[in-house]
Each structure stands twice: as structure tokens, then as C-alpha cells.
Enzyme design. Structure first.
Site, short mmCIF file in Angstrom:
data_model
loop_
_atom_site.label_atom_id
_atom_site.label_comp_id
_atom_site.label_asym_id
_atom_site.label_seq_id
_atom_site.Cartn_x
_atom_site.Cartn_y
_atom_site.Cartn_z
N LYS A 83 0.86 -1.19 0.00
CA LYS A 83 0.00 0.00 0.00
C LYS A 83 0.89 1.24 0.00
O LYS A 83 1.73 1.42 0.90
CB LYS A 83 -0.85 -0.05 1.26
CG LYS A 83 -2.19 0.64 1.15
CD LYS A 83 -2.99 0.27 2.40
CE LYS A 83 -4.29 0.98 2.47
NZ LYS A 83 -4.92 0.80 3.79
C1 E4P Z 1 -8.27 1.73 3.84
O1 E4P Z 1 -7.54 0.84 3.46
C2 E4P Z 1 -8.16 2.41 5.13
O2 E4P Z 1 -7.54 1.55 6.05
C3 E4P Z 1 -9.48 2.77 5.76
O3 E4P Z 1 -10.58 2.37 5.00
C4 E4P Z 1 -9.53 4.13 6.32
O4 E4P Z 1 -10.81 4.38 6.85
P1 E4P Z 1 -11.13 5.48 7.94
O5 E4P Z 1 -11.47 6.74 7.22
O6 E4P Z 1 -12.33 4.93 8.67
O7 E4P Z 1 -9.92 5.61 8.81
#
Ligand code: E4P
Length: 214
Positions: A83
């Protein structure tokens, strides 16, 4: 449609994976920090449970640092997806990883143009953050719809991984638009099962069955 669970919590992963509905896992530095163990150990533990894509995020801001982390993380398991943040350095690192057949997930995507850049450099997944756009008064689902149109216009193979999912209606709208994947928190995954008419229907069936035995 792929369902990923958005967590670093092993108990949540083990419980939901047993349902047979979870295809993979996404983590981020905030989720890993909550678990109190180092990222590599955590990803390795997740890989022992889940046979599917597991996103592990780099924290470096420069592409050389990103690549150093990426190649270390990729060694943990064949299912590790690297990522990377949606930045210029992230795109340079993406280009390298694509050329070396390492799967990727471009995160913190908030516009169709950013998704287009990631697709052009061969990202495996692109992660538009729906809930965080809703939080600032925009309509996160509109972004999913725009990216779907853009990718379909050019037949890009990059998968749309709807992220920052906050409630069950987000999941339904993702499915209607045709997001390839949604990464869903534990609480929302559990909410997907429920409907009051299912609960009252089961109660009525049990009541009628019990009465028939009297
Ligand atoms: C995606 O991979 C992220 O980990 C996640 O969806 C972030 O979400 P949040 O806005 O609830 O922190």
C-alpha cells in the site's frame, strides 16, 4: 464483489474469515498501531489465517524508502499487497513495483484524477476513501461512480477498492455502482446480516413451531 476487512485485529479477522465471506484484509499505520505489535509480525500472523490479498502500508515519504519497505514486506507472504500513498514518490515506487510484478494498493485517493494516475502506472487496487469525503460535506459515493466510469472508458484492470466505509448503505451503493472491492470495518460487516423482519420472522417461526408441539 470482493469483501475485505479493514482492521489489524487478529480476533476480528479470524471470526469474520470463518464466515466464508471475507476475501482479504486491509491495514494502515493507524490500525497497526492499535494492535501493539510490529507491522511485519502482524502481517505474518494475518497471512496464517487469510488466503487472500493483505494490504500492508509503507510509511516512508520518499520512493527509495518506500521501495526498501515494500520489498521487505513483500517477502513476508505472496498475498501481501503493498500500500503506497497517492504522491509523486508513491507513483515512482508504484512504477517499480508494477515492473517487478508486485501487487499494489494506492491509498488516500480523493479524486478521479488521482485514481487515473494510479491506473496508468498499473496499480492492482486503488483506494478511494468514501467516509472521509462524506466527513467534509462531499458525497464519497460520487467518487466511486466517477472512477468506475473512467476505468470502464479505458478498460483499466486496476480494481476499485472502496475504503473508509462507515455504514451498510455505503456497501450497498458500492455494489450498485460496481466497485470491485469494499474494505469494511468489523462493526459494519456484522450489521450487514441484520434486518428486523429477519429477526421477527425467526421469532414467529419458533413460536409457531413451539405451539404446534403443545
Ligand atoms: C483503507 O484501506 C483504510 O484503512 C481505511 O478504509 C480508512 O478508513 P477510515 O477513514 O475509517 O480511517
Amino acid at each position: 464483489m470482493e469483501f475485505f476487512i479493514d482492521t489489524g485485529n487478529i480476533d476480528e479477522i479470524a471470526e469474520t474469515y470463518a464466515w466464508g465471506l471475507i476475501d482479504g484484509v486491509t491495514t494502515n499505520p493507524s490500525l497497526v498501531a492499535k494492535e501493539g505489535i510490529d507491522q511485519k509480525t502482524l502481517i505474518s500472523n494475518i497471512a496464517k489465517i487469510v488466503d487472500g490479498p493483505i494490504s500492508a502500508e509503507v510509511i516512508s515519504l520518499d520512493y527509495k524508502g518506500m521501495l526498501k519497505e515494500a520489498y521487505e514486506l513483500a517477502k513476508i507472504d505472496d498475498n501481501v499487497i503493498i500500500k503506497l500513498p497517492m504522491t509523486k514518490d508513491g507513483m515512482i515506487a508504484l512504477n517499480d513495483l508494477t515492473a517487478n510484478n508486485i501487487k499494489t494498493n494506492i491509498t488516500l485517493v480523493f479524486s478521479a484524477n488521482q485514481a487515473l494516475l494510479a491506473a496508468k502506472n498499473g496499480a492492482t487496487y486503488v483506494s478511494p476513501f468514501v467516509g472521509r469525503l462524506d466527513d467534509i460535506g462531499q458525497t464519497g459515493m460520487q467518487l466511486i461512480s466517477e472512477i468506475r466510469d473512467v476505468f470502464d472508458n479505458y478498460a483499466y484492470q486496476t480494481r476499485i477498492l472502496a475504503a473508509s466505509i462507515r455504514h451498510t448503505d455505503h456497501v450497498k451503493t458500492c455494489a450498485l455502482i460496481g466497485a470491485d472491492t469494499a474494505t469494511i470495518p468489523y462493526k459494519v460487516l456484522n450489521q450487514l446480516f441484520h434486518h428486523p423482519l429477519t429477526d421477527s420472522g425467526i421469532a414467529k417461526f419458533l413460536e409457531d413451531h413451539a405451539n404446534s408441539l403443545k
